[in-house]
Design a protein around this motif. Structure first.
Motif, short mmCIF file in Angstrom:
data_model
loop_
_atom_site.label_atom_id
_atom_site.label_comp_id
_atom_site.label_asym_id
_atom_site.label_seq_id
_atom_site.Cartn_x
_atom_site.Cartn_y
_atom_site.Cartn_z
N LYS A 44 0.82 -1.21 0.00
CA LYS A 44 0.00 0.00 0.00
C LYS A 44 0.85 1.26 0.00
CE LYS A 44 -4.22 -1.81 2.15
NZ LYS A 44 -5.22 -1.64 3.21
N VAL A 45 1.96 1.20 0.73
CA VAL A 45 2.87 2.35 0.76
C VAL A 45 3.44 2.61 -0.63
CG1 VAL A 45 5.12 3.14 1.59
CG2 VAL A 45 3.45 2.22 3.20
N LYS A 46 3.82 1.53 -1.31
CA LYS A 46 4.37 1.66 -2.66
C LYS A 46 3.31 2.18 -3.63
CE LYS A 46 6.85 -0.96 -6.20
NZ LYS A 46 7.45 -2.30 -6.56
N GLN A 47 2.08 1.68 -3.46
CA GLN A 47 1.00 2.07 -4.37
C GLN A 47 0.61 3.54 -4.19
OE1 GLN A 47 -2.58 -0.20 -3.78
NE2 GLN A 47 -3.58 0.59 -5.61
N THR A 48 0.56 3.97 -2.92
CA THR A 48 0.09 5.33 -2.62
C THR A 48 1.21 6.35 -2.60
OG1 THR A 48 0.30 4.92 -0.23
CG2 THR A 48 -1.83 4.42 -1.26
N GLY A 49 2.47 5.87 -2.52
CA GLY A 49 3.59 6.79 -2.44
C GLY A 49 3.70 7.48 -1.10
N THR A 50 3.14 6.87 -0.07
CA THR A 50 3.12 7.46 1.27
C THR A 50 4.53 7.60 1.84
OG1 THR A 50 0.94 6.54 1.74
CG2 THR A 50 2.28 7.16 3.63
N THR A 51 4.83 8.75 2.40
CA THR A 51 6.13 8.98 3.05
C THR A 51 5.97 9.38 4.52
OG1 THR A 51 6.10 11.31 2.33
CG2 THR A 51 7.20 9.70 0.87
N ASP A 52 4.74 9.52 4.99
CA ASP A 52 4.46 9.95 6.36
C ASP A 52 4.10 8.73 7.22
OD1 ASP A 52 3.66 11.06 8.72
OD2 ASP A 52 2.15 12.40 7.84
N GLU A 76 0.54 8.31 8.27
CA GLU A 76 -0.38 7.79 7.27
C GLU A 76 -0.28 6.27 7.19
OE1 GLU A 76 -3.38 7.53 4.64
OE2 GLU A 76 -2.79 9.26 5.86
N VAL A 77 0.90 5.74 7.46
CA VAL A 77 1.05 4.28 7.50
C VAL A 77 0.21 3.71 8.64
CG1 VAL A 77 2.68 2.36 7.77
CG2 VAL A 77 3.36 4.39 6.49
N ARG A 78 0.12 4.45 9.73
CA ARG A 78 -0.73 4.04 10.85
C ARG A 78 -2.18 3.90 10.38
NH1 ARG A 78 -4.19 6.65 14.35
NH2 ARG A 78 -4.25 5.91 16.52
N ASN A 79 -2.64 4.88 9.60
CA ASN A 79 -4.01 4.81 9.08
C ASN A 79 -4.18 3.62 8.14
OD1 ASN A 79 -4.69 7.15 10.49
ND2 ASN A 79 -4.17 8.49 8.76
N LEU A 80 -3.16 3.38 7.32
CA LEU A 80 -3.21 2.22 6.42
C LEU A 80 -3.22 0.91 7.21
CD1 LEU A 80 -0.66 3.36 3.66
CD2 LEU A 80 -3.16 3.28 3.49
N LEU A 81 -2.54 0.90 8.36
CA LEU A 81 -2.53 -0.29 9.22
C LEU A 81 -3.94 -0.58 9.74
CD1 LEU A 81 -1.16 -2.53 10.87
CD2 LEU A 81 -0.65 -0.79 12.62
N ILE A 82 -4.63 0.44 10.19
CA ILE A 82 -5.99 0.26 10.69
C ILE A 82 -6.89 -0.28 9.59
CG2 ILE A 82 -8.01 1.43 11.65
CD1 ILE A 82 -6.07 3.46 12.91
N GLU A 83 -6.77 0.27 8.40
CA GLU A 83 -7.56 -0.19 7.27
C GLU A 83 -7.23 -1.64 6.92
OE1 GLU A 83 -6.80 2.52 4.14
OE2 GLU A 83 -7.91 4.18 5.05
N THR A 84 -5.95 -1.99 6.99
CA THR A 84 -5.51 -3.35 6.66
C THR A 84 -6.08 -4.35 7.66
OG1 THR A 84 -3.46 -2.55 5.67
CG2 THR A 84 -3.50 -4.84 6.38
N ILE A 85 -6.05 -4.00 8.94
CA ILE A 85 -6.60 -4.88 9.97
C ILE A 85 -8.09 -5.11 9.74
CG2 ILE A 85 -7.17 -5.02 12.43
CD1 ILE A 85 -4.47 -3.71 13.01
N ALA A 86 -8.81 -4.03 9.46
CA ALA A 86 -10.25 -4.16 9.21
C ALA A 86 -10.51 -5.05 8.00
CB ALA A 86 -10.87 -2.78 9.00
N GLU A 87 -9.73 -4.87 6.94
CA GLU A 87 -9.91 -5.68 5.73
C GLU A 87 -9.62 -7.15 5.99
OE1 GLU A 87 -8.53 -2.01 2.78
OE2 GLU A 87 -7.24 -3.78 3.05
N MET A 88 -8.59 -7.44 6.78
CA MET A 88 -8.23 -8.83 7.06
C MET A 88 -9.30 -9.54 7.89
SD MET A 88 -4.14 -8.61 7.82
CE MET A 88 -4.01 -10.37 8.09
N LEU A 89 -10.02 -8.77 8.70
CA LEU A 89 -11.04 -9.35 9.56
C LEU A 89 -12.40 -9.46 8.89
CD1 LEU A 89 -10.18 -7.56 12.93
CD2 LEU A 89 -9.84 -9.99 12.39
N GLU A 90 -12.52 -8.90 7.69
CA GLU A 90 -13.81 -8.93 7.00
C GLU A 90 -14.23 -10.36 6.69
OE1 GLU A 90 -16.11 -6.93 6.39
OE2 GLU A 90 -15.22 -4.96 6.77
#
Length: 340
Positions: free
Chosen positions: A64-72, A75-89
């Motif tokens: 996701k970091v590579k796809q979005t170009g995130t450097t902050d 923001e990775v923290r926010n992506l982590l929360i989203e990833t956890i939610a997606e894995m639990l779906e």
């Protein structure tokens, strides 16, 4: 206290523990690099997420970091929360489409099985459904006595035999009672003796044959109750029961009493069995249907980011329901440790 506030409070120990360290990690780093991912993976493993699941989370984040170009890092923290939610779906709903539907509840002594059955019955009754409980854990007289207390509290009918009776015979009578009383749901308490898995498998097979014969068209759930405070041991129990019982779902209790809330991720990812209910407190309403997005948000105390609201992920408690008194379910006068 609304649903999400209750969930956040129930996950406080987890949030203050490992997840708090993860938050600190993202604040400490000023750039997104491999060192950040390595430290994150170590913290996730320490939080009972499990090695395989931690690796998958970090690999997903890298993508996701590579796809979005995130450097902050924030923001990775926010992506982590989203990833956890997606894995639990997944499909966390109970399949209760017939009348009666059958729920088999299994789990070793001391995990909160009896209390969970009582709270489920009370929850179903509040939804307007009639329940019958079959006390098919005849191995212990205490199990039958405890269910009597909870059946009375939940205002549900109880079918029981004497200690040492054939569990399948209790289920047979439970099905007959559920049909005769036009109940919506039959909940069967079953023994969970992992020290003799063959006996457990034989017993459950016999119970299932009775259900197949007496209620062939009924919806059926096989729910395993696990104690979250046991961490990785809960996963080992789930793996053993999955092999023996054909689980359809997990109920994870006592999440409020542990910093090991990450075990939810390990159970879902390593076993492929959905978590259908979680217990985050002693009150009756603290047994809640599991919602991945709400859980991920509460895990990091980040409700605004995930758009979580009570009306979306749960309901406010109904103070006007005179037929449902929370005082009837005070766990202080009925301790699950009695199940040991």
């Amino acid at each position: 206290m609304g649903f999400f506030k209750s969930l956040k409070e129930g996950l406080k120990k987890t949030r203050d523990g490992i997840m708090g360290q993860i938050d600190a990690l993202f604040k400490r780093f000023t750039k997104v690099d491999e060192e950040l991912f390595e430290e994150l993976e170590e913290l996730l493993i320490a939080g009972d997420v499990g090695m395989l699941t931690a690796e998958k989370i970090c690999d997903t984040l890298r993508g996701k970091v590579k796809q979005t170009g995130t450097t902050d890092p924030k923001e990775v923290r926010n992506l982590l929360i989203e990833t956890i939610a997606e894995m639990l779906e997944g499909d966390m709903s109970l399949k209760l489409d017939t009348k009666p539907s059958v729920i088999l509840v299994i789990g070793v002594n001391g995990v909160g099985k009896t209390t969970t059955i009582g709270k489920m019955c009370a929850r179903f009754r509040k939804e307007g459904k009639k329940c019958v409980i079959a006390a098919a854990d005849t191995f212990r007289a205490a199990a039958i006595e405890q269910l009597e207390v909870w059946a009375e509290r939940a205002k549900c009918d109880l079918v029981k035999h004497t200690e040492g009776s054939d569990p399948a015979a209790v289920v047979f009578d439970g099905i007959s009672a559920a049909k005769a009383r036009k109940a919506d749901i039959l909940i069967c308490d079953t023994a969970g003796r992992l020290h003799n898995k063959k006996h457990l498998m034989d017993e459950l097979a016999k119970i299932n044959r009775v259900i197949d014969r007496e209620a062939p068209d009924s919806s059926r759930e096989v729910l395993l109750v696990l104690d979250a405070t046991t961490g990785q041991n809960a996963i080992n129990q789930a793996r053993a029961f999955k092999d023996a019982a054909g689980l359809t779902g997990i109920i994870l209790t006592k999440l409020d009493g542990t910093a090991r809330g990450g075990v939810v991720l390990a159970i879902k990812e390593e076993l492929g069995v959905p978590v259908k209910y979680i217990g985050v407190g002693e009150r009756i309403e603290d047994l809640q249907p599991f919602n991945p997005k709400a859980f991920a948000a509460a895990l990091f105390d980040n409700a605004d980011r995930m758009g979580v609201e009570n009306k979306l992920f749960g309901t406010e408690e109904d103070d006007d329901d005179d037929d449902f008194d929370d005082d009837d379910f005070d766990d202080d006068d009925f301790d699950d440790d009695d199940e040991e």
